[in-house]
Design a protein around this motif. Structure first.
Motif, short mmCIF file in Angstrom:
data_model
loop_
_atom_site.label_atom_id
_atom_site.label_comp_id
_atom_site.label_asym_id
_atom_site.label_seq_id
_atom_site.Cartn_x
_atom_site.Cartn_y
_atom_site.Cartn_z
N ASP A 1 0.86 -1.18 0.00
CA ASP A 1 0.00 0.00 0.00
C ASP A 1 0.90 1.23 0.00
O ASP A 1 1.33 1.69 1.05
N PRO A 2 1.23 1.77 -1.19
CA PRO A 2 2.17 2.91 -1.27
C PRO A 2 1.72 4.14 -0.49
O PRO A 2 2.57 4.97 -0.12
N THR A 3 0.42 4.26 -0.21
CA THR A 3 -0.05 5.42 0.55
C THR A 3 0.18 5.25 2.04
O THR A 3 0.02 6.19 2.81
N ASN A 4 0.54 4.03 2.46
CA ASN A 4 0.82 3.75 3.86
C ASN A 4 2.14 2.97 3.94
O ASN A 4 2.18 1.78 4.24
N ALA A 5 3.22 3.69 3.64
CA ALA A 5 4.54 3.05 3.53
C ALA A 5 4.95 2.42 4.86
O ALA A 5 4.83 3.03 5.92
N ARG A 6 5.43 1.18 4.77
CA ARG A 6 5.88 0.46 5.96
C ARG A 6 7.30 -0.07 5.82
O ARG A 6 7.90 -0.51 6.78
N LEU A 7 7.84 -0.04 4.62
CA LEU A 7 9.20 -0.50 4.38
C LEU A 7 10.15 0.66 4.11
O LEU A 7 11.24 0.72 4.67
N LEU A 8 9.73 1.59 3.28
CA LEU A 8 10.53 2.78 2.95
C LEU A 8 9.85 3.98 3.59
O LEU A 8 8.89 4.52 3.06
N LEU A 9 10.36 4.37 4.75
CA LEU A 9 9.69 5.36 5.59
C LEU A 9 10.25 6.76 5.42
O LEU A 9 11.44 6.94 5.14
N THR A 10 9.37 7.75 5.60
CA THR A 10 9.80 9.15 5.70
C THR A 10 9.98 9.45 7.17
O THR A 10 9.07 9.27 7.98
N GLU A 11 11.18 9.92 7.53
CA GLU A 11 11.47 10.12 8.95
C GLU A 11 12.64 11.08 9.13
O GLU A 11 13.63 11.01 8.39
N GLY A 12 12.55 11.95 10.12
CA GLY A 12 13.67 12.82 10.49
C GLY A 12 14.17 13.70 9.37
O GLY A 12 15.37 13.93 9.24
N GLY A 13 13.26 14.20 8.54
CA GLY A 13 13.69 15.05 7.43
C GLY A 13 14.32 14.29 6.29
O GLY A 13 14.99 14.87 5.43
N GLY A 14 14.11 12.96 6.27
CA GLY A 14 14.69 12.14 5.21
C GLY A 14 13.96 10.82 5.11
O GLY A 14 12.75 10.76 5.30
N TYR A 15 14.72 9.77 4.83
CA TYR A 15 14.13 8.46 4.61
C TYR A 15 14.97 7.37 5.30
O TYR A 15 16.17 7.53 5.50
N ARG A 16 14.29 6.26 5.62
CA ARG A 16 15.01 5.10 6.13
C ARG A 16 14.25 3.83 5.76
O ARG A 16 13.04 3.86 5.51
N LEU A 17 15.00 2.73 5.72
CA LEU A 17 14.38 1.43 5.51
C LEU A 17 13.99 0.85 6.86
O LEU A 17 14.67 1.07 7.86
N ASN A 18 12.89 0.10 6.88
CA ASN A 18 12.42 -0.54 8.11
C ASN A 18 12.57 -2.05 7.97
O ASN A 18 11.67 -2.73 7.47
N PRO A 19 13.73 -2.60 8.37
CA PRO A 19 13.98 -4.03 8.16
C PRO A 19 13.03 -4.94 8.93
O PRO A 19 12.83 -6.09 8.57
N ALA A 20 12.41 -4.42 9.99
CA ALA A 20 11.49 -5.24 10.79
C ALA A 20 10.20 -5.54 10.04
O ALA A 20 9.39 -6.34 10.51
N GLU A 21 10.00 -4.91 8.90
CA GLU A 21 8.75 -5.10 8.17
C GLU A 21 8.75 -6.31 7.25
O GLU A 21 7.88 -6.44 6.40
N LYS A 22 9.73 -7.18 7.39
CA LYS A 22 9.81 -8.33 6.48
C LYS A 22 8.52 -9.14 6.42
O LYS A 22 7.98 -9.39 5.37
N GLN A 23 8.02 -9.53 7.57
CA GLN A 23 6.82 -10.36 7.58
C GLN A 23 5.58 -9.56 7.21
O GLN A 23 4.72 -10.03 6.50
N ALA A 24 5.50 -8.32 7.70
CA ALA A 24 4.31 -7.52 7.45
C ALA A 24 4.15 -7.21 5.97
O ALA A 24 3.08 -7.29 5.41
#
Length: 239
Positions: A213-236
Motif C-alpha cells: 500500500d504505497p499510501t501507507n509506507a511500511r518498508l521505505l519510511l519518511t522520517e527525520g527530514g529524510g528516509y530510512r528502511l524498516n527491516p522489521a517489516e519483512k513479515q508484514a
C-alpha cells in the motif's frame, strides 16, 4: 556522510581483537562486532536480521580451524568477503586458506592501514559483483542486476540505476534515517543541480514498486527530514 559498514572480527586473542575493533572504529567507515570462537561467530551470524559486510577471521581458533569455518560459511551461502589473519604464511597455508573460500590472506604481524585498505578493496569488489545480495524486507536485492526478488511470490521487480543507488545507501544506513540532501548528494553527486523534488519523485516510484500500500509506507519510511528502511517489516510486507 558515510555510513559505517558492519564487520565481524573472529579472533581469540582478546588484545588483538580489541585493537582491531578500535582501528576499524577510528577509520570511521566501519562498525566492528567481535567473536572469540567459531561457535560464537556462528551464533552471531545466525541471529535474525544479522548483517556483516565482511569478516576478519583468525586461522587458529580455540574450537577449530578458521579455514574450516570459512568453508562452512561458503557452503551455507554466505558471500561477504572473508579476510584471514594468521601467523602461518607459508605458501601451502595461503593456498589452503584461499581454497577454503577466503578472499584475502594477511600474515601477522600486519599494518593496520594495509588491513583497512584491503577490507575496503574487497568491499568495492563485492558491491559491484553479481554476488552482492542484500535482504530488504521480503526482498532479495541484487544491485548488479538492478533487481528485487520476492521469493514468497516468485516475483521480480526491475529497478532503475538511481533506485538501486537509493536502496543501497539506505541499506548501508541500517535503521537510521538519511536526510534528503545527504541522499541527494550521494546518489546524484555533490555538484549536481537537481532538487530534492527529484529525489521525492524517485522515492514515490520506489514505493509504488515495493510497498503493498504505497499510501501507507511500511518498508521505505519518511522520517527525520529524510528516509530510512524498516527491516522489521519483512513479515508484514510479505503478508
Amino acid at each position: 556522510m558515510s555510513t559505517s559498514r558492519p564487520i565481524l572480527i573472529i579472533e581469540d586473542d582478546a588484545a588483538l581483537r580489541t585493537t582491531l575493533a578500535e582501528q576499524l572504529a577510528l577509520d570511521g567507515s566501519f562498525a566492528a562486532d567481535q567473536a572469540e570462537s567459531a561457535a560464537e561467530a556462528e551464533a552471531k551470524l545466525a541471529i535474525d536480521g544479522a548483517r556483516f559486510d565482511a569478516i576478519l577471521l583468525d586461522v587458529g581458533l580455540p574450537d577449530g580451524d578458521g579455514r574450516d569455518l570459512c568453508a562452512k560459511l561458503r557452503r551455507d551461502g554466505l558471500r561477504m568477503p572473508v579476510i584471514m589473519l594468521t601467523g602461518a604464511d607459508a605458501e601451502a597455508d595461503v593456498v589452503r586458506g584461499l581454497d577454503a573460500g577466503a578472499n584475502d590472506y594477511i600474515a601477522k604481524p600486519f599494518r593496520a592501514g594495509e588491513l583497512l585498505a584491503r577490507v575496503r578493496a574487497q568491499l568495492r569488489v563485492l558491491d559491484n559483483s553479481e554476488d552482492a545480495v542484500f535482504t530488504i524486507g521480503p526482498y532479495l536485492f541484487r544491485p548488479a542486476a538492478k533487481l528485487l526478488l520476492e521469493p514468497a511470490r516468485n516475483r521480480k521487480i526491475r529497478l532503475t540505476e538511481k533506485e538501486c543507488l537509493i536502496l543501497k545507501y539506505l541499506y548501508r544506513a541500517g535503521s537510521k534515517p538519511v536526510a534528503r540532501q545527504v541522499l541527494l548528494n550521494e546518489v546524484w553527486g555533490y555538484s549536481s543541480a537537481v532538487s530534492t523534488h527529484t529525489l521525492e519523485t524517485h522515492i514515490y516510484r520506489l514505493r509504488q514498486k515495493i510497498e503493498p500500500d504505497p499510501t501507507n509506507a511500511r518498508l521505505l519510511l519518511t522520517e527525520g527530514g529524510g528516509y530510512r528502511l524498516n527491516p522489521a517489516e519483512k513479515q508484514a510486507v510479505a503478508a
